[in-house]
Design a protein around this motif. Structure first.
Motif, PDB file in Angstrom:
ATOM      1  N   LEU A 218       0.834  -1.204   0.000  1.00  0.00           N
ATOM      2  CA  LEU A 218       0.000   0.000   0.000  1.00  0.00           C
ATOM      3  C   LEU A 218       0.870   1.255   0.000  1.00  0.00           C
ATOM      4  O   LEU A 218       0.577   2.224  -0.711  1.00  0.00           O
ATOM      5  N   GLN A 219       1.943   1.237   0.773  1.00  0.00           N
ATOM      6  CA  GLN A 219       2.836   2.400   0.806  1.00  0.00           C
ATOM      7  C   GLN A 219       3.545   2.594  -0.535  1.00  0.00           C
ATOM      8  O   GLN A 219       3.791   3.728  -0.954  1.00  0.00           O
ATOM      9  N   ILE A 220       3.855   1.500  -1.210  1.00  0.00           N
ATOM     10  CA  ILE A 220       4.460   1.606  -2.545  1.00  0.00           C
ATOM     11  C   ILE A 220       3.467   2.235  -3.518  1.00  0.00           C
ATOM     12  O   ILE A 220       3.836   3.104  -4.307  1.00  0.00           O
ATOM     13  N   VAL A 221       2.205   1.820  -3.446  1.00  0.00           N
ATOM     14  CA  VAL A 221       1.182   2.412  -4.317  1.00  0.00           C
ATOM     15  C   VAL A 221       1.068   3.906  -4.030  1.00  0.00           C
ATOM     16  O   VAL A 221       1.010   4.724  -4.959  1.00  0.00           O
ATOM     17  N   VAL A 222       1.052   4.291  -2.761  1.00  0.00           N
ATOM     18  CA  VAL A 222       0.974   5.707  -2.393  1.00  0.00           C
ATOM     19  C   VAL A 222       2.172   6.457  -2.966  1.00  0.00           C
ATOM     20  O   VAL A 222       2.014   7.526  -3.568  1.00  0.00           O
ATOM     21  N   ASP A 223       3.365   5.902  -2.783  1.00  0.00           N
ATOM     22  CA  ASP A 223       4.561   6.557  -3.312  1.00  0.00           C
ATOM     23  C   ASP A 223       4.474   6.675  -4.827  1.00  0.00           C
ATOM     24  O   ASP A 223       4.800   7.724  -5.394  1.00  0.00           O
ATOM     25  N   LEU A 224       4.014   5.626  -5.490  1.00  0.00           N
ATOM     26  CA  LEU A 224       3.883   5.659  -6.942  1.00  0.00           C
ATOM     27  C   LEU A 224       2.904   6.752  -7.374  1.00  0.00           C
ATOM     28  O   LEU A 224       3.227   7.587  -8.216  1.00  0.00           O
ATOM     29  N   VAL A 225       1.715   6.762  -6.799  1.00  0.00           N
ATOM     30  CA  VAL A 225       0.711   7.764  -7.173  1.00  0.00           C
ATOM     31  C   VAL A 225       1.241   9.168  -6.929  1.00  0.00           C
ATOM     32  O   VAL A 225       1.043  10.074  -7.743  1.00  0.00           O
TER      33      VAL A 225
ATOM     34  N   THR B  93       1.101  15.984  -7.489  1.00  0.00           N
ATOM     35  CA  THR B  93       2.115  16.950  -7.058  1.00  0.00           C
ATOM     36  C   THR B  93       2.359  18.082  -8.039  1.00  0.00           C
ATOM     37  O   THR B  93       3.209  18.931  -7.785  1.00  0.00           O
ATOM     38  N   ALA B  94       1.683  18.087  -9.150  1.00  0.00           N
ATOM     39  CA  ALA B  94       1.849  19.101 -10.213  1.00  0.00           C
ATOM     40  C   ALA B  94       3.205  18.990 -10.919  1.00  0.00           C
ATOM     41  O   ALA B  94       3.526  19.804 -11.762  1.00  0.00           O
ATOM     42  N   THR B  95       3.972  17.987 -10.589  1.00  0.00           N
ATOM     43  CA  THR B  95       5.286  17.782 -11.195  1.00  0.00           C
ATOM     44  C   THR B  95       5.458  16.305 -11.515  1.00  0.00           C
ATOM     45  O   THR B  95       5.023  15.452 -10.748  1.00  0.00           O
ATOM     46  N   GLU B  96       6.113  16.007 -12.618  1.00  0.00           N
ATOM     47  CA  GLU B  96       6.431  14.618 -12.968  1.00  0.00           C
ATOM     48  C   GLU B  96       7.690  14.210 -12.214  1.00  0.00           C
ATOM     49  O   GLU B  96       8.764  14.763 -12.447  1.00  0.00           O
ATOM     50  N   HIS B  97       7.537  13.284 -11.288  1.00  0.00           N
ATOM     51  CA  HIS B  97       8.677  12.810 -10.512  1.00  0.00           C
ATOM     52  C   HIS B  97       9.250  11.502 -11.057  1.00  0.00           C
ATOM     53  O   HIS B  97      10.158  10.928 -10.451  1.00  0.00           O
ATOM     54  N   LEU B  98       8.709  11.021 -12.168  1.00  0.00           N
ATOM     55  CA  LEU B  98       9.287   9.878 -12.882  1.00  0.00           C
ATOM     56  C   LEU B  98       9.583  10.319 -14.312  1.00  0.00           C
ATOM     57  O   LEU B  98       9.028   9.780 -15.270  1.00  0.00           O
ATOM     58  N   PRO B  99      10.486  11.289 -14.478  1.00  0.00           N
ATOM     59  CA  PRO B  99      10.733  11.811 -15.822  1.00  0.00           C
ATOM     60  C   PRO B  99      11.578  10.898 -16.701  1.00  0.00           C
ATOM     61  O   PRO B  99      11.544  11.011 -17.916  1.00  0.00           O
ATOM     62  N   ASP B 100      12.334   9.991 -16.069  1.00  0.00           N
ATOM     63  CA  ASP B 100      13.266   9.182 -16.844  1.00  0.00           C
ATOM     64  C   ASP B 100      13.562   7.869 -16.114  1.00  0.00           C
ATOM     65  O   ASP B 100      13.064   7.634 -15.013  1.00  0.00           O
ATOM     66  N   LEU B 101      14.389   7.047 -16.742  1.00  0.00           N
ATOM     67  CA  LEU B 101      14.712   5.740 -16.162  1.00  0.00           C
ATOM     68  C   LEU B 101      15.482   5.856 -14.855  1.00  0.00           C
ATOM     69  O   LEU B 101      15.311   5.024 -13.963  1.00  0.00           O
ATOM     70  N   ALA B 102      16.305   6.886 -14.728  1.00  0.00           N
ATOM     71  CA  ALA B 102      17.049   7.071 -13.472  1.00  0.00           C
ATOM     72  C   ALA B 102      16.084   7.302 -12.311  1.00  0.00           C
ATOM     73  O   ALA B 102      16.252   6.738 -11.219  1.00  0.00           O
ATOM     74  N   ALA B 103      15.059   8.114 -12.530  1.00  0.00           N
ATOM     75  CA  ALA B 103      14.065   8.371 -11.486  1.00  0.00           C
ATOM     76  C   ALA B 103      13.261   7.105 -11.182  1.00  0.00           C
ATOM     77  O   ALA B 103      12.927   6.845 -10.022  1.00  0.00           O
ATOM     78  N   LEU B 104      12.971   6.327 -12.213  1.00  0.00           N
ATOM     79  CA  LEU B 104      12.251   5.074 -12.003  1.00  0.00           C
ATOM     80  C   LEU B 104      13.103   4.115 -11.177  1.00  0.00           C
ATOM     81  O   LEU B 104      12.596   3.459 -10.261  1.00  0.00           O
ATOM     82  N   GLN B 105      14.392   4.049 -11.466  1.00  0.00           N
ATOM     83  CA  GLN B 105      15.293   3.197 -10.680  1.00  0.00           C
ATOM     84  C   GLN B 105      15.359   3.670  -9.232  1.00  0.00           C
ATOM     85  O   GLN B 105      15.383   2.863  -8.309  1.00  0.00           O
ATOM     86  N   GLU B 106      15.371   4.977  -9.012  1.00  0.00           N
ATOM     87  CA  GLU B 106      15.352   5.515  -7.642  1.00  0.00           C
ATOM     88  C   GLU B 106      14.079   5.097  -6.916  1.00  0.00           C
ATOM     89  O   GLU B 106      14.123   4.756  -5.730  1.00  0.00           O
ATOM     90  N   PHE B 107      12.947   5.124  -7.624  1.00  0.00           N
ATOM     91  CA  PHE B 107      11.685   4.671  -7.039  1.00  0.00           C
ATOM     92  C   PHE B 107      11.790   3.198  -6.630  1.00  0.00           C
ATOM     93  O   PHE B 107      11.388   2.821  -5.526  1.00  0.00           O
ATOM     94  N   VAL B 108      12.315   2.374  -7.507  1.00  0.00           N
ATOM     95  CA  VAL B 108      12.482   0.941  -7.222  1.00  0.00           C
ATOM     96  C   VAL B 108      13.379   0.745  -6.002  1.00  0.00           C
ATOM     97  O   VAL B 108      13.047  -0.017  -5.089  1.00  0.00           O
ATOM     98  N   ASP B 109      14.498   1.459  -5.973  1.00  0.00           N
ATOM     99  CA  ASP B 109      15.443   1.325  -4.856  1.00  0.00           C
ATOM    100  C   ASP B 109      14.840   1.821  -3.551  1.00  0.00           C
ATOM    101  O   ASP B 109      14.979   1.178  -2.507  1.00  0.00           O
ATOM    102  N   ARG B 110      14.180   2.967  -3.594  1.00  0.00           N
ATOM    103  CA  ARG B 110      13.577   3.568  -2.399  1.00  0.00           C
ATOM    104  C   ARG B 110      12.531   2.639  -1.785  1.00  0.00           C
ATOM    105  O   ARG B 110      12.385   2.575  -0.569  1.00  0.00           O
ATOM    106  N   ASN B 111      11.822   1.916  -2.617  1.00  0.00           N
ATOM    107  CA  ASN B 111      10.748   1.052  -2.136  1.00  0.00           C
ATOM    108  C   ASN B 111      11.156  -0.406  -1.969  1.00  0.00           C
ATOM    109  O   ASN B 111      10.308  -1.254  -1.686  1.00  0.00           O
ATOM    110  N   LEU B 112      12.437  -0.669  -2.136  1.00  0.00           N
ATOM    111  CA  LEU B 112      12.978  -2.018  -1.930  1.00  0.00           C
ATOM    112  C   LEU B 112      12.208  -3.070  -2.722  1.00  0.00           C
ATOM    113  O   LEU B 112      11.843  -4.118  -2.203  1.00  0.00           O
TER     114      LEU B 112
END
Length: 187
Positions: free
Chosen positions: A11-18, A25-44
């Motif tokens: 559930l927390q991963i879904v919240v972080d993803l949304v 947030t009015a901003t794209e926080h997954l603009p590229d693959l590096a940001a997507l990898q950070e999301f994956v790492d942050r959420n283990l």
């Protein structure tokens, strides 16, 4: 209602993803693959590797679908239809695993699944548990007037109103305090 550790984590991963998307947030926080990898790492996220542009596109699309459950589910039946559609499109393959120092637990994504399928299966099942427990009201949007981030209220008494108590919550409490002070000074 208490959910399992795995369900709460999903559930927390879904919240972080949304909350990585412009509607929240009015901003794209997954603009590229590096940001997507950070999301994956942050959420283990386990078994999520070799990300490519297709993963980025599919994950953003899934993010928007999860966001609809939080923002526009008029009722439980609508939320159920949306979550069932998400789960149906994911390759689910429930299996027990004990990786990364965690004891035995169930993963719902098929081994080797792409990131969006992984998130759809795990997050979709977690939200399905919330819906099955008749706890849809735990899926919320922050009540701060200038915030659109989502949250899952896992508090015992269902009192969580803000996405973050240090930012939105603190700001709203200070504003209420100042309003009371002004009122008592003029009254």
């Amino acid at each position: 209602m208490l959910f399992s550790h795995d369900t709460e984590h999903a559930l927390q991963i879904v919240v972080d993803l949304v909350n990585t998307g412009p509607p929240a947030t009015a901003t794209e926080h997954l603009p590229d693959l590096a940001a997507l990898q950070e999301f994956v790492d942050r959420n283990l996220l386990s078994d999520a590797h070799d990300l490519d542009a297709g993963d980025l596109t599919a994950t953003r699309g899934l993010r928007d679908r999860f966001h609809e459950v939080f923002r526009t589910a008029e009722d439980k039946e609508t939320a159920v239809r949306r979550i069932n559609a998400i789960i149906a499109e994911a390759r689910t393959s429930p299996h027990l695993t004990d990786h990364d120092g965690y004891d035995w637990h169930v993963h719902f994504f098929a081994p080797g699944a792409r990131l969006a399928e992984h998130l759809a299966a795990e997050g979709g099942i977690a939200i399905a548990y919330v819906l099955a427990a008749d706890e849809l009201d735990r899926l919320r949007v922050c009540e701060a007037p200038d915030c659109s981030r989502v949250l899952v209220d896992l508090s015992r008494n269902r009192c969580r109103r803000y996405c973050d108590s240090r930012t939105c919550g603190n700001r709203m409490h200070v504003a209420a305090y100042r309003a009371r002070q002004r009122e008592s000074a003029t009254g």
